[in-house]
Design a protein around this motif. Structure first.
Motif: not given
Length: 493
Positions: A460-469, A471-475
């Protein structure tokens, strides 16, 4: 012949015999039973008009223009003197109601509008829906290596995947435009640099949104309208500061509502803003229509407080920004039962540290650690999120990033993405009143159960990450999905 005294004073008996009473008993009993069954079946059938398996969009079309904003569109529709139609589309039936001649609402000027409220749902047969779901699964599994075992972290995985695909294909957001030379460009435009700090979620969301495919420059296409002011930036702007935020928001809404028609046609119900600092809950004191009508994407999502309305508003995870892939630490190398470190700014934290500061298995600290913070997160089975000034902190995001099962000590916390994610599958939620028995609760979790929790954390942790660009299913995409579920529009024609 003289009558005897007994004959003068005796009367014929009016008391029925026992067999007659038994016969009479079943008449009212049967009548009441019939009424009960009628009410039961009537309620069961009519409940289908308002109860669905899962919340989807609702559109209200109103004409003519409203004279003032309103908070409760349901009661508004119920009170109008003119006809309104409620259409509920379910998988196997459609109900259309026509209602006339009811009392006048207090918030609508004459002539009264016609209100048509329709609840939209996908109209597929069960076979079509199953085939569609399989196609969606195949596409996502192929592109993102989606694991079937992730199903348990979702309330309804198939519905999420289907809706997620539709969201990506159709959701449109209009952002009120501001030029780079605007006096408050630092407040209204996204950062050009990488967001940092404890409240970076607010900036990451705006930065990702402005470069996403969800943006439209045509308001007529928009499902929602974004109010781009930054509460965190206003807080640090010397021209505004904490004391001037309320005036800034009030003036901004006045300007938007007078220069554009979109706010007035809905009372702000199809508008949203984002705020991660707790000051955001006070920022709307002089613009109550924002708090009452608009969608609030906030980190301080305490449903016990008046300013936050669950299901209208949505919880955004407070995440300390970290770059790179998260580390993987297996359960066998996590020796500490539970870990916490933080300032003593609430009774919950004081109680936690006071009770467990000398324990050999639970490691709690009332200040910052002298050793690296991430080492304690990696070395612990459970990582405690204890409420501070607000219900939210970055500790849940910290725990998930380092593969530690969160223990949530924050009553009334509307957890992020709770519409979609099954928090019980990857965290332990403990009432603050149970802090004295916290160790007992954690020790009673069998090792096999803990391993399942920890594996779900990794999923589940990929849903709680921000990215500069993004990413699918991220925060960012998960927050957009929360908006998708709340895409209610009120339009005037």
């Amino acid at each position: 012949m003289a009558r005897s005294l007994s004959s003068l004073t005796s009367f014929p008996s009016s008391r029925p015999n026992l067999s007659e009473l038994k016969g009479l008993f079943w008449i009212p009993t049967g009548f009441l039973l019939g009424i009960y069954l009628f009410i039961f079946f009537h309620v069961s059938s009519t409940m289908k008009l308002v109860v669905r398996e899962y919340p989807h969009q609702t559109h209200f079309y109103i004409t003519p223009k409203l004279s003032s904003s309103f908070n409760n569109i349901t009661s508004l529709a119920a009170d109008t003197t003119t006809k309104y139609v409620v259409q509920v589309d379910q998988p196997k039936f459609i109900q259309i109601l026509h209602v006339n001649n009811v009392s006048e609402p207090p918030l609508i000027s004459t002539p009264l509008p016609e209100i048509i409220a329709s609840t939209e749902r996908n109209k597929y047969s069960s076979d079509d829906k199953n085939a569609r779901s399989r196609r969606v699964d195949q596409e996502i599994t192929k592109g993102d290596k989606w694991n079937k075992k992730q199903e348990e972290i979702f309330h309804d995985r198939n519905l999420f995947l289907e809706d997620y695909r539709q969201m990506n294909a159709s959701l449109k957001i209009f952002v009120y435009p501001h030029k780079p030379n605007h006096p408050f460009a630092n407040v209204l435009l996204p950062y050009k640099f990488e967001p940092t700090g404890n409240y970076a979620s607010e900036s990451y969301f705006k930065k990702a949104l402005m470069t996403s495919h969800f943006i439209t420059t045509h308001p007529s296409e928009a499902d929602l309208f974004f109010l781009p002011f930054s509460i965190a930036s206003l807080r640090h702007d010397k021209r505004v500061g904490v004391g001037g935020i309320q005036n800034f928001i009030r003036d901004y809404i006045y300007k938007v509502s007078h220069e554009y028609p979109y706010w007035n046609r809905s009372g702000g119900a199809d508008h949203f803003y984002v705020a991660c600092h707790s000051i955001g809950k006070l920022a709307m004191e002089k613009a109550v229509e924002v708090r009452g009508n608009a969608i609030q994407l906030v980190c301080s999502s305490n449903y016990f407080l008046q300013g936050y309305v669950p299901h209208k508003d949505a919880s955004v995870p407070q995440i300390w920004p970290r770059q790179g892939d998260p580390p993987n630490q297996p359960p066998s190398k996590r020796k500490t039962l539970a870990f916490y470190a933080g300032a003593m700014n609430s009774r919950v934290r004081e109680s936690l540290v006071g009770l467990w500061k000398n324990d050999s298995e639970i490691s709690v600290h009332q200040d910052r650690l002298k050793t690296p913070y991430h080492e304690s997160l990696l070395g612990s089975k459970f990582c405690i999120h204890a409420k501070g000034f607000e219900v939210n902190t970055a500790r849940i995001g910290d725990a998930l990033y380092y593969g530690c099962v969160p223990v949530i000590l924050a009553d009334h916390y509307d957890l992020p993405f709770a519409d979609t994610l099954n928090w019980k599958s990857f965290s332990v939620i403990v009432s603050t009143i149970d802090i004295p028995v916290l160790k007992k609760i954690l020790k009673e979790i069998r090792f096999e159960e803990y391993v399942t929790l920890q594996k779900n954390v990794m999923k589940v942790r990929n849903h709680f990450q921000w990215h500069t660009f993004a990413v699918n299913y991220d925060a960012f995409y998960m927050v957009m999905y929360e908006l998708w579920l709340r895409r209610t529009t009120v339009r005037v024609y």
